[in-house]
Motif scaffolding. Structure first.
Motif, PDB file in Angstrom:
ATOM      1  N   TYR A  34       3.181  -8.222 -19.063  1.00 55.41           N
ATOM      2  CA  TYR A  34       3.619  -7.194 -20.008  1.00 55.41           C
ATOM      3  C   TYR A  34       2.751  -5.956 -19.825  1.00 55.41           C
ATOM      4  O   TYR A  34       1.538  -6.050 -19.603  1.00 55.41           O
ATOM      5  N   VAL A  35       3.388  -4.775 -19.920  1.00 54.45           N
ATOM      6  CA  VAL A  35       2.690  -3.500 -19.767  1.00 54.45           C
ATOM      7  C   VAL A  35       2.897  -2.669 -21.019  1.00 54.45           C
ATOM      8  O   VAL A  35       4.028  -2.488 -21.480  1.00 54.45           O
ATOM      9  N   GLU A  36       1.807  -2.188 -21.580  1.00 54.01           N
ATOM     10  CA  GLU A  36       1.845  -1.261 -22.713  1.00 54.01           C
ATOM     11  C   GLU A  36       0.993  -0.048 -22.342  1.00 54.01           C
ATOM     12  O   GLU A  36      -0.233  -0.119 -22.329  1.00 54.01           O
ATOM     13  N   GLY A  37       1.685   1.052 -21.998  1.00 58.62           N
ATOM     14  CA  GLY A  37       0.957   2.231 -21.541  1.00 58.62           C
ATOM     15  C   GLY A  37       0.273   1.968 -20.214  1.00 58.62           C
ATOM     16  O   GLY A  37       0.925   1.677 -19.202  1.00 58.62           O
ATOM     17  N   THR A  38      -1.046   2.039 -20.214  1.00 57.62           N
ATOM     18  CA  THR A  38      -1.822   1.749 -19.003  1.00 57.62           C
ATOM     19  C   THR A  38      -2.442   0.360 -19.047  1.00 57.62           C
ATOM     20  O   THR A  38      -3.194  -0.013 -18.143  1.00 57.62           O
ATOM     21  N   GLU A  39      -2.116  -0.408 -20.091  1.00 54.19           N
ATOM     22  CA  GLU A  39      -2.693  -1.749 -20.232  1.00 54.19           C
ATOM     23  C   GLU A  39      -1.718  -2.796 -19.704  1.00 54.19           C
ATOM     24  O   GLU A  39      -0.535  -2.790 -20.047  1.00 54.19           O
ATOM     25  N   THR A  40      -2.212  -3.694 -18.875  1.00 53.99           N
ATOM     26  CA  THR A  40      -1.398  -4.734 -18.260  1.00 53.99           C
ATOM     27  C   THR A  40      -1.934  -6.106 -18.652  1.00 53.99           C
ATOM     28  O   THR A  40      -3.145  -6.357 -18.557  1.00 53.99           O
ATOM     29  N   TYR A  41      -1.029  -6.989 -19.068  1.00 52.32           N
ATOM     30  CA  TYR A  41      -1.397  -8.331 -19.524  1.00 52.32           C
ATOM     31  C   TYR A  41      -0.663  -9.360 -18.667  1.00 52.32           C
ATOM     32  O   TYR A  41       0.566  -9.413 -18.661  1.00 52.32           O
ATOM     33  N   VAL A  42      -1.417 -10.163 -17.946  1.00 50.81           N
ATOM     34  CA  VAL A  42      -0.859 -11.205 -17.089  1.00 50.81           C
ATOM     35  C   VAL A  42      -0.935 -12.535 -17.822  1.00 50.81           C
ATOM     36  O   VAL A  42      -2.021 -12.959 -18.237  1.00 50.81           O
ATOM     37  N   VAL A  43       0.219 -13.181 -17.998  1.00 52.88           N
ATOM     38  CA  VAL A  43       0.257 -14.470 -18.690  1.00 52.88           C
ATOM     39  C   VAL A  43       0.001 -15.562 -17.645  1.00 52.88           C
ATOM     40  O   VAL A  43       0.912 -15.984 -16.921  1.00 52.88           O
ATOM     41  N   ASP A  44      -1.246 -16.003 -17.565  1.00 52.92           N
ATOM     42  CA  ASP A  44      -1.701 -16.965 -16.562  1.00 52.92           C
ATOM     43  C   ASP A  44      -1.517 -18.377 -17.126  1.00 52.92           C
ATOM     44  O   ASP A  44      -2.462 -19.011 -17.607  1.00 52.92           O
ATOM     45  N   THR A  45      -0.302 -18.874 -17.034  1.00 52.10           N
ATOM     46  CA  THR A  45       0.092 -20.107 -17.717  1.00 52.10           C
ATOM     47  C   THR A  45      -0.755 -21.306 -17.320  1.00 52.10           C
ATOM     48  O   THR A  45      -1.232 -22.067 -18.172  1.00 52.10           O
ATOM     49  N   GLY A  46      -0.945 -21.507 -16.022  1.00 49.45           N
ATOM     50  CA  GLY A  46      -1.672 -22.680 -15.552  1.00 49.45           C
ATOM     51  C   GLY A  46      -3.120 -22.725 -15.979  1.00 49.45           C
ATOM     52  O   GLY A  46      -3.712 -23.811 -16.079  1.00 49.45           O
ATOM     53  N   ASN A  47      -3.690 -21.555 -16.264  1.00 49.94           N
ATOM     54  CA  ASN A  47      -5.084 -21.480 -16.719  1.00 49.94           C
ATOM     55  C   ASN A  47      -5.199 -21.304 -18.228  1.00 49.94           C
ATOM     56  O   ASN A  47      -6.297 -21.039 -18.745  1.00 49.94           O
ATOM     57  N   THR A  94      -4.474 -10.468  -6.714  1.00 47.00           N
ATOM     58  CA  THR A  94      -4.776 -11.861  -7.053  1.00 47.00           C
ATOM     59  C   THR A  94      -6.019 -11.875  -7.924  1.00 47.00           C
ATOM     60  O   THR A  94      -6.850 -10.968  -7.859  1.00 47.00           O
ATOM     61  N   GLY A  95      -6.141 -12.904  -8.747  1.00 50.04           N
ATOM     62  CA  GLY A  95      -7.309 -12.977  -9.627  1.00 50.04           C
ATOM     63  C   GLY A  95      -8.617 -13.097  -8.876  1.00 50.04           C
ATOM     64  O   GLY A  95      -9.694 -12.798  -9.413  1.00 50.04           O
ATOM     65  N   ALA A  96      -8.546 -13.519  -7.596  1.00 53.73           N
ATOM     66  CA  ALA A  96      -9.768 -13.687  -6.809  1.00 53.73           C
ATOM     67  C   ALA A  96     -10.512 -12.374  -6.621  1.00 53.73           C
ATOM     68  O   ALA A  96     -11.726 -12.376  -6.351  1.00 53.73           O
ATOM     69  N   ASN A  97      -9.796 -11.263  -6.781  1.00 50.27           N
ATOM     70  CA  ASN A  97     -10.430  -9.956  -6.613  1.00 50.27           C
ATOM     71  C   ASN A  97     -11.182  -9.495  -7.859  1.00 50.27           C
ATOM     72  O   ASN A  97     -11.806  -8.435  -7.853  1.00 50.27           O
ATOM     73  N   TYR A  98     -11.121 -10.298  -8.941  1.00 49.27           N
ATOM     74  CA  TYR A  98     -11.694  -9.884 -10.223  1.00 49.27           C
ATOM     75  C   TYR A  98     -12.526 -11.017 -10.823  1.00 49.27           C
ATOM     76  O   TYR A  98     -12.427 -12.177 -10.372  1.00 49.27           O
ATOM     77  N   PRO A  99     -13.317 -10.721 -11.849  1.00 49.09           N
ATOM     78  CA  PRO A  99     -14.173 -11.765 -12.453  1.00 49.09           C
ATOM     79  C   PRO A  99     -13.400 -12.940 -13.046  1.00 49.09           C
ATOM     80  O   PRO A  99     -13.975 -14.016 -13.220  1.00 49.09           O
ATOM     81  N   CYS A 100     -12.120 -12.758 -13.338  1.00 55.16           N
ATOM     82  CA  CYS A 100     -11.340 -13.833 -13.963  1.00 55.16           C
ATOM     83  C   CYS A 100     -11.036 -14.981 -13.015  1.00 55.16           C
ATOM     84  O   CYS A 100     -10.708 -16.087 -13.443  1.00 55.16           O
ATOM     85  N   GLY A 101     -11.089 -14.748 -11.717  1.00 56.77           N
ATOM     86  CA  GLY A 101     -10.761 -15.791 -10.757  1.00 56.77           C
ATOM     87  C   GLY A 101      -9.268 -15.901 -10.530  1.00 56.77           C
ATOM     88  O   GLY A 101      -8.462 -15.157 -11.096  1.00 56.77           O
ATOM     89  N   ASN A 102      -8.861 -16.835  -9.670  1.00 55.55           N
ATOM     90  CA  ASN A 102      -7.464 -16.982  -9.263  1.00 55.55           C
ATOM     91  C   ASN A 102      -6.530 -17.270 -10.433  1.00 55.55           C
ATOM     92  O   ASN A 102      -6.890 -17.967 -11.382  1.00 55.55           O
ATOM     93  N   PHE A 103      -5.308 -16.711 -10.324  1.00 56.13           N
ATOM     94  CA  PHE A 103      -4.246 -17.077 -11.256  1.00 56.13           C
ATOM     95  C   PHE A 103      -3.668 -18.428 -10.841  1.00 56.13           C
ATOM     96  O   PHE A 103      -3.665 -18.788  -9.669  1.00 56.13           O
ATOM     97  N   LYS A 104      -3.137 -19.149 -11.830  1.00 54.45           N
ATOM     98  CA  LYS A 104      -2.526 -20.444 -11.554  1.00 54.45           C
ATOM     99  C   LYS A 104      -1.159 -20.506 -12.234  1.00 54.45           C
ATOM    100  O   LYS A 104      -1.064 -20.543 -13.455  1.00 54.45           O
ATOM    101  N   GLU A 105      -0.131 -20.472 -11.425  1.00 48.21           N
ATOM    102  CA  GLU A 105       1.245 -20.520 -11.908  1.00 48.21           C
ATOM    103  C   GLU A 105       1.498 -19.533 -13.061  1.00 48.21           C
ATOM    104  O   GLU A 105       1.957 -19.926 -14.143  1.00 48.21           O
ATOM    105  N   PRO A 106       1.216 -18.250 -12.859  1.00 44.59           N
ATOM    106  CA  PRO A 106       1.505 -17.262 -13.910  1.00 44.59           C
ATOM    107  C   PRO A 106       2.991 -17.179 -14.178  1.00 44.59           C
ATOM    108  O   PRO A 106       3.809 -17.294 -13.263  1.00 44.59           O
ATOM    109  N   GLN A 107       3.356 -16.973 -15.442  1.00 46.12           N
ATOM    110  CA  GLN A 107       4.766 -16.973 -15.845  1.00 46.12           C
ATOM    111  C   GLN A 107       5.265 -15.612 -16.311  1.00 46.12           C
ATOM    112  O   GLN A 107       6.469 -15.357 -16.279  1.00 46.12           O
TER     113      GLN A 107
END
Length: 494
Positions: free
Chosen positions: A76-89, A60-73
């Motif tokens: 995507y993963v490219e190699g070791t990089e992960t991108y979370v599309v946090d739609t509500g935010n 959950t985003g609460a574990n990181y500096p970005c804060g909670n996710f809100k309705e993520p949609q």
């Protein structure tokens, strides 16, 4: 005698108690399982199996500096990089994954548009990132698809196409992929003509993979005799909309359809599209890939599986995410169901509203829109062996494939695909008779027929000399019998 009866009664009670205790212990052990994994056998019965994936963590985003996710949609993963599309935010959150640890990198909330102005993201639903860091975003709230360089400056901005075939008032891209030729394929809300295709410059070039029209036959007959006013009030016959897509290692598009209006067994909710948009998905399993074989017409999770996302491994194993049942279905390149796991609930490994799935090495990442969380599943030894058996077969390593499937059988003796996997390996090694035995055991008539034809051909070629000799002997014998009869008649005449 009475004492003997009492003794036997006590023994019977002790036996029943021990059986009940064993049952309770078994139930307790099953309730401790983090996920419930099952598959279907050749009789279409669901069979519990060892877990192919286990839960590693819930993010959950609460574990990181970005804060909670809100309705993520999306994710995507490219190699070791992960991108979370946090739609509500209105953002995309970037993590890196190393040494089994997710580390927060940045959040992307804006970009520099073509006029040099700062443009805020608004309700993004998906993204695609290339190895060089260039990013494509389905910026749904801004009615655009944006192509950014690694410095988050816009290279191309795609808005509503000025094309007579596009009839929607707004342009709402929801999911997208980019192939090796930098062509963009987008799933757009309310577009039922297939995926929209754009070239590298953002020019709309047409639709790909239009779904066949589905309709009710009796409604169609009624439309033929109904008045103009009555027809206007009836629902139009339109192709089904796609719900998501992904690319495999060869740039084929795997696509899903969530809403099924016709018979689920003929709806083909999972498809594999070539460059012409033709469905080339192989469906050689006991049943076509459409999720759960049985479902109810009422209740909280009534209706068939509704696939909202899909991802594909290099060995052509693909995973379809069912939001209706909260489950993940795995299929091999022949369309055989390997296993399914998950469900609705608050337990670890379960979901409330799964919306997106991606693979990360030996892991799967599943986004739960309602809970604003990401569950990481990691392959178990059992799941690893299944993938290895399929990978060996794809590489032509048939002995290794058969050996791997035998290890799977030691862990799950009821696993039909292991028997079929051994049979296919034996078939490729030209051990046709042995292959027939494995196929017959699991009622695989298609592969059994192949093995039988090849075995019959091989037997005929190996025994052609004996067959010809027997035929020659029969001919000579027939000639000899005829000659003897002729001589006997001549002698009797004299």
């Amino acid at each position: 005698m009475r004492l003997f009866k009492r003794f036997t009664s006590v023994c019977a009670l002790l036996l029943v108690a021990s059986l009940l205790a064993g049952s309770v212990e078994s139930l307790a052990n099953s309730s401790d399982r983090k996920t419930f994994t099952y598959t279907y056998d050749c009789w279409d019965y669901d069979r519990e199996s060892p877990d192919a994936y286990s839960v590693t963590r819930t993010i959950t985003g609460a574990n990181y500096p970005c804060g909670n996710f809100k309705e993520p949609q999306g994710i995507y993963v490219e190699g070791t990089e992960t991108y979370v599309v946090d739609t509500g935010n209105n953002r995309i959150v970037h993590f890196t994954y190393k040494n089994d640890t997710f580390t927060y990198v940045e959040q992307i909330t804006e970009y520099i548009d073509l006029q040099g102005k700062v443009q805020k993201l608004k309700g993004p639903q998906d993204c695609y990132v290339k190895p060089d860091g260039e990013m494509y975003i389905a910026d749904t709230g801004n009615n655009a698809i944006v192509h950014l360089d690694k410095n988050r400056k816009a290279l191309v901005v795609i808005t509503k196409p000025e094309d007579e075939t596009y009839e929607e008032k707004s342009f709402l891209p929801q999911n997208l992929v980019v192939d090796g030729a930098n062509r963009i394929f987008a799933q757009v809300q309310n577009v039922n003509k297939g995926f929209m295709e754009f070239d590298s410059e953002g020019t709309f070039t047409g639709y790909v993979g239009a779904s066949e029209v589905s309709y009710d036959f009796f409604t169609y007959l009624w439309k033929m005799v109904a008045t103009k006013e009555q027809r206007a009030q009836m629902e139009m016959f339109v192709p089904t909309e796609y719900s998501n897509l992904c690319l495999d290692s060869e740039d084929f598009i795997y696509a899903t359809i969530s809403k099924i209006d016709s018979n689920v067994e003929t709806a083909e909710p999972i498809r594999k599209l070539n460059a012409k948009g033709t469905d080339i998905l192989v469906r050689n399993g006991y049943n076509d890939p459409y999720g759960d074989l049985r479902y109810t017409e009422e209740g909280e999770m009534d209706g068939p599986s509704e696939f909202v996302d899909i991802c594909c491994l290099d060995n052509d194993v693909y995973y379809a995410l069912d939001t209706n049942k909260g489950r993940i279905f795995a299929y091999d390149f022949q369309g055989n169901m390997l296993y399914a796991f998950g469900g609705h609930g608050y337990k670890s490994g379960y979901f409330m509203q799964p919306i997106a799935i991606e693979d990360l090495g030996d892991s799967l990442l599943v986004v739960d829109q309602k809970l604003g969380s990401i569950t990481q599943f990691t392959l178990t030894e059992y799941g690893t062996l299944i993938n290895q058996g399929l990978a060996h077969y794809k590489k032509g390593e048939y002995d290794e494939s058969a050996d791997t499937w035998r290890k799977v059988l030691k862990m799950n003796g009821n696993y039909d695909q292991a028997y079929i996997g051994i049979g296919r390996a034996l078939l490729r090694k030209e051990h046709y008779k042995e292959a027939m035995e494995y196929f017959e055991l699991k009622l695989d008539s298609t592969n059994y027929s192949k093995a039988y034809k090849l075995y019959r051909k091989e037997w005929f070629e190996n025994n052609i000399g004996v067959i010809l000799a027997v035929l020659a002997l029969l001919i000579l014998l027939a000639y000899g019998v005829g000659f003897v009869k002729k001589v006997r008649r001549e002698v009797e005449k004299e």
